[in-house]
Design an enzyme around this catalytic site. Structure first.
Site, PDB file in Angstrom:
ATOM      1  N   ASN A   1       1.045  -1.318   0.261  1.00  0.00           N
ATOM      2  CA  ASN A   1       0.062   0.198   0.129  1.00  0.00           C
ATOM      3  C   ASN A   1       0.670   0.902  -0.284  1.00  0.00           C
ATOM      4  OD1 ASN A   1      -2.759  -1.550   0.473  1.00  0.00           O
ATOM      5  ND2 ASN A   1      -2.786  -1.067   2.885  1.00  0.00           N
TER       6      ASN A   1
ATOM      7  N   ASP B   1       0.640   4.751   2.062  1.00  0.00           N
ATOM      8  CA  ASP B   1       0.015   5.743   3.279  1.00  0.00           C
ATOM      9  C   ASP B   1      -0.057   7.014   2.878  1.00  0.00           C
ATOM     10  OD1 ASP B   1      -0.054   2.829   4.045  1.00  0.00           O
ATOM     11  OD2 ASP B   1       1.321   2.477   5.983  1.00  0.00           O
TER      12      ASP B   1
ATOM     13  N   LYS C   1       0.523  -4.433   5.183  1.00  0.00           N
ATOM     14  CA  LYS C   1       1.440  -5.252   5.919  1.00  0.00           C
ATOM     15  C   LYS C   1       1.970  -6.525   5.283  1.00  0.00           C
ATOM     16  CE  LYS C   1      -3.010  -5.443   8.345  1.00  0.00           C
ATOM     17  NZ  LYS C   1      -2.660  -4.309   9.469  1.00  0.00           N
TER      18      LYS C   1
ATOM     19  N   THR D   1       0.101 -11.155  20.363  1.00  0.00           N
ATOM     20  CA  THR D   1       0.663 -10.453  21.045  1.00  0.00           C
ATOM     21  C   THR D   1      -0.130  -8.556  21.713  1.00  0.00           C
ATOM     22  OG1 THR D   1       0.221  -8.752  19.048  1.00  0.00           O
ATOM     23  CG2 THR D   1       2.590 -10.082  19.316  1.00  0.00           C
ATOM     24  N   LEU D   2       0.676  -8.295  23.185  1.00  0.00           N
ATOM     25  CA  LEU D   2      -0.400  -7.799  24.249  1.00  0.00           C
ATOM     26  C   LEU D   2      -0.265  -6.577  23.853  1.00  0.00           C
ATOM     27  CD1 LEU D   2      -1.698 -10.645  26.304  1.00  0.00           C
ATOM     28  CD2 LEU D   2      -2.913  -9.631  24.758  1.00  0.00           C
TER      29      LEU D   2
ATOM     30  N   ARG E   1       2.485  -4.673  26.900  1.00  0.00           N
ATOM     31  CA  ARG E   1       2.792  -6.052  27.775  1.00  0.00           C
ATOM     32  C   ARG E   1       3.834  -6.653  27.331  1.00  0.00           C
ATOM     33  NH1 ARG E   1      -3.276  -7.455  29.176  1.00  0.00           N
ATOM     34  NH2 ARG E   1      -3.608  -6.114  27.021  1.00  0.00           N
TER      35      ARG E   1
ATOM     36  N   ASP F   1       4.230   7.135  17.424  1.00  0.00           N
ATOM     37  CA  ASP F   1       3.236   6.339  16.126  1.00  0.00           C
ATOM     38  C   ASP F   1       3.675   4.546  16.272  1.00  0.00           C
ATOM     39  OD1 ASP F   1       1.814   5.403  13.656  1.00  0.00           O
ATOM     40  OD2 ASP F   1       3.356   6.463  12.395  1.00  0.00           O
TER      41      ASP F   1
ATOM     42  N   ALA G   1       2.546  -0.098  12.180  1.00  0.00           N
ATOM     43  CA  ALA G   1       2.923  -0.906  11.462  1.00  0.00           C
ATOM     44  C   ALA G   1       3.521  -1.791  12.784  1.00  0.00           C
ATOM     45  CB  ALA G   1       4.383  -0.354  10.391  1.00  0.00           C
ATOM     46  N   ALA G   2       3.916  -2.024  13.921  1.00  0.00           N
ATOM     47  CA  ALA G   2       4.673  -2.586  15.166  1.00  0.00           C
ATOM     48  C   ALA G   2       4.114  -3.800  14.893  1.00  0.00           C
ATOM     49  CB  ALA G   2       3.960  -1.397  16.288  1.00  0.00           C
ATOM     50  N   GLY G   3       3.734  -3.999  14.480  1.00  0.00           N
ATOM     51  CA  GLY G   3       2.909  -5.543  14.199  1.00  0.00           C
ATOM     52  C   GLY G   3       3.938  -6.180  13.490  1.00  0.00           C
ATOM     53  N   ASP G   4       3.919  -5.557  12.008  1.00  0.00           N
ATOM     54  CA  ASP G   4       4.263  -5.874  11.283  1.00  0.00           C
ATOM     55  C   ASP G   4       6.229  -5.984  11.635  1.00  0.00           C
ATOM     56  OD1 ASP G   4       2.390  -5.275   9.742  1.00  0.00           O
ATOM     57  OD2 ASP G   4       2.804  -3.283   8.852  1.00  0.00           O
TER      58      ASP G   4
ATOM     59  N   GLY H   1       5.376   6.650  11.095  1.00  0.00           N
ATOM     60  CA  GLY H   1       5.106   5.948   9.209  1.00  0.00           C
ATOM     61  C   GLY H   1       5.519   4.644   9.688  1.00  0.00           C
TER      62      GLY H   1
HETATM   63  O1  RIB Z   1      -0.117  -2.486   9.737  1.00  0.00           O
HETATM   64  C1  RIB Z   1       0.308  -1.046   9.418  1.00  0.00           C
HETATM   65  C2  RIB Z   1      -0.163  -0.912   7.937  1.00  0.00           C
HETATM   66  O2  RIB Z   1      -2.072  -1.395   8.074  1.00  0.00           O
HETATM   67  C3  RIB Z   1       0.290   0.373   6.945  1.00  0.00           C
HETATM   68  O3  RIB Z   1       1.372   0.812   6.582  1.00  0.00           O
HETATM   69  C4  RIB Z   1      -1.330   0.736   5.914  1.00  0.00           C
HETATM   70  O4  RIB Z   1      -0.892   0.477   4.999  1.00  0.00           O
HETATM   71  C5  RIB Z   1      -2.410  -1.251   6.572  1.00  0.00           C
HETATM   72  O5  RIB Z   1      -2.490  -1.939   5.100  1.00  0.00           O
END
Ligand code: RIB
Length: 314
Positions: free
Chosen positions: A11, A13, A40, A220-221, A224, A248, A251-254, A289
Site C-alpha cells: 500500500n 499510506d 502489511k 501480541t499484547l 505488555r 506512532d 506497523a509495530a505488528g509488522d 510511519g
Molecule cells: O500494519 C500497518 C499497515 O496497515 C499500514 O502500513 C497500512 O498500509 C495498512 O495496511
C-alpha cells in the site's frame, strides 16, 4: 542464507497527524500530512530484509506512480521483486491513516491491486515457494489466495507464519495449515470468540487455536509483551516487551513479524526470537510511519542487549 517468502499487500499510506482519532460523524483538524510506503505484507517484507533476511516478496501493485515508487523502495531494501505483478488499469492499494497525539492510529484500506493477487499467481511463483525456508503471510489479500499459498507450503513442508491481520474469521483449511499464528488481542478475540482480558483469556484463546491445528500461538499484547503457547516447549507464558514512549504504533505488528521470521529462520528459540521482535517493534514505535520506522538489525541487536534488564514485566 535461508530465504523468507512474504506473500501479501503493498500500500501507500496517506497519513494525517490529529489531536484525537475522529469519532463517527466527526471532523477533526489535523496538522502534518505525509505519504509513506506501507501495507502489511510490504512492511513485513521490509522488516525481514532489514533484520538481515534474504526476502522474496509476492504481491500486486497497480500501474500507477504509487505502485512503481513502492517497488523501487523494496528493491532499495534488496528484496527480490520478481514475483510482484503490475495490474493494468488498477489502482495500487491505499491506506488512509489518522495518527493521534497518543501514537494511536485508525486505518482504512482500499485494497486495489492487492485483491488481484490470485491463487493462480501462487502457482506461477513456484520457484519462490521452492526456495523458501519459511513463509510469512497476512490477510490484506483475498482468503482464496492465502488458502492456496498455505496449501503449497504444506505440500513443500515449508513453515508458515500467519499474521491474521486485519481481523477476520478464518476457515479451518487455513488454520490447520498454519505452524505459527501471531494475532494481536483484537484479532485473537475475533478468531476465537474468547475475550482476552488477562493471561487466562490468552491461554483459552491459544487452546482454541491449538485445537484447530496451529502448533505455536503468539498473541501480541502491545506494551505488555506477548503470550507464547507451544505445548512442545512448555506451558503458555508471557514474554515481556520493552517500555518506550510511542509516537506512532503504525506497523509495530509488522515489524514484530518480520523480525520474528528472520530470527526463527536463523534457528533462534521462540523466546529469543520474540525478544528480538519486541525490540524491533519498540524501536519502530518511536518513529513516524510504517516502512520509514523499521530498524536495521544492528540497531535491534544493540537495543535488545542494552535493554534486556529493563524488559517490561507488567
Ligand atoms: O500494519 C500497518 C499497515 O496497515 C499500514 O502500513 C497500512 O498500509 C495498512 O495496511
Amino acid at each position: 542464507m535461508k530465504k523468507i517468502l512474504v506473500v501479501g499487500s503493498s500500500n501507500t499510506d496517506l497519513i494525517i497527524q490529529v489531536p484525537e482519532i475522529p469519532r463517527p460523524g466527526e471532523t477533526v483538524l489535523g496538522s502534518r500530512f505525509q505519504t509513506f510506503p506501507g501495507g502489511k505484507g510490504a512492511n513485513q517484507a521490509v522488516a525481514a530484509a532489514r533484520a538481515g533476511g534474504e526476502v522474496i516478496f509476492i504481491a500486486a501493485v497497480g500501474d500507477d506512480p504509487y505502485g512503481s515508487e513502492a517497488v523501487k523502495g523494496y528493491r532499495r531494501d534488496r528484496i527480490n521483486c520478481e514475483d510482484i505483478k503490475v495490474c493494468r488499469d488498477t489502482p495500487s492499494g491505499i491506506a488512509l491513516i489518522s495518527v493521534s497525539e497518543k501514537g494511536e492510529n485508525a486505518i482504512s484500506v482500499a485494497p486495489g491491486a492487492n485483491y488481484k493477487l490470485s491463487p493462480e499467481d501462487m502457482e506461477e511463483a513456484e520457484a519462490a515457494f521452492d526456495e523458501a525456508d519459511l513463509m510469512l503471510i497476512q490477510l490484506e489479500i483475498t482468503l482464496d489466495t492465502v488458502h492456496r499459498a498455505v496449501e503449497i507450503c504444506e505440500e513443500l513442508r515449508t513453515r508458515v507464519i500467519l499474521n491474521p491481520a486485519p481481523a477476520t474469521d478464518l476457515p479451518d483449511g487455513i488454520l490447520n495449515r498454519t505452524d505459527i499464528i501471531t494475532p494481536n488481542e483484537a484479532e485473537a478475540e475475533r478468531l476465537t470468540g474468547i475475550r482476552i482480558r488477562n493471561e487466562k483469556g490468552a491461554w483459552k484463546a491459544a487452546e482454541w487455536l491449538h485445537r484447530k491445528g496451529v502448533r505455536t500461538v503468539i498473541i501480541t499484547l502491545g506494551a505488555r509483551g506477548a503470550y507464547l503457547s507451544d505445548p512442545a516447549t512448555g506451558p503458555g507464558r508471557m514474554i515481556p516487551g520493552f517500555a518506550v514512549n510511542a509516537v506512532d504504533t503504525t506497523a509495530a505488528g509488522d515489524v514484530f513479524n518480520g523480525q520474528l521470521a528472520v530470527a526463527l529462520s536463523e534457528g533462534k528459540s521462540l523466546e529469543h526470537a520474540i525478544g528480538l521482535a519486541h525490540a524491533a517493534a519498540a524501536l519502530s514505535v518511536q518513529k513516524t510511519g510504517a516502512q520509514s520506522s523499521i530498524p536495521m538489525r544492528e540497531e535491534t541487536d544493540y537495543f535488545y542487549q542494552a535493554n534486556l534488564a529493563n524488559q517490561h514485566t507488567k
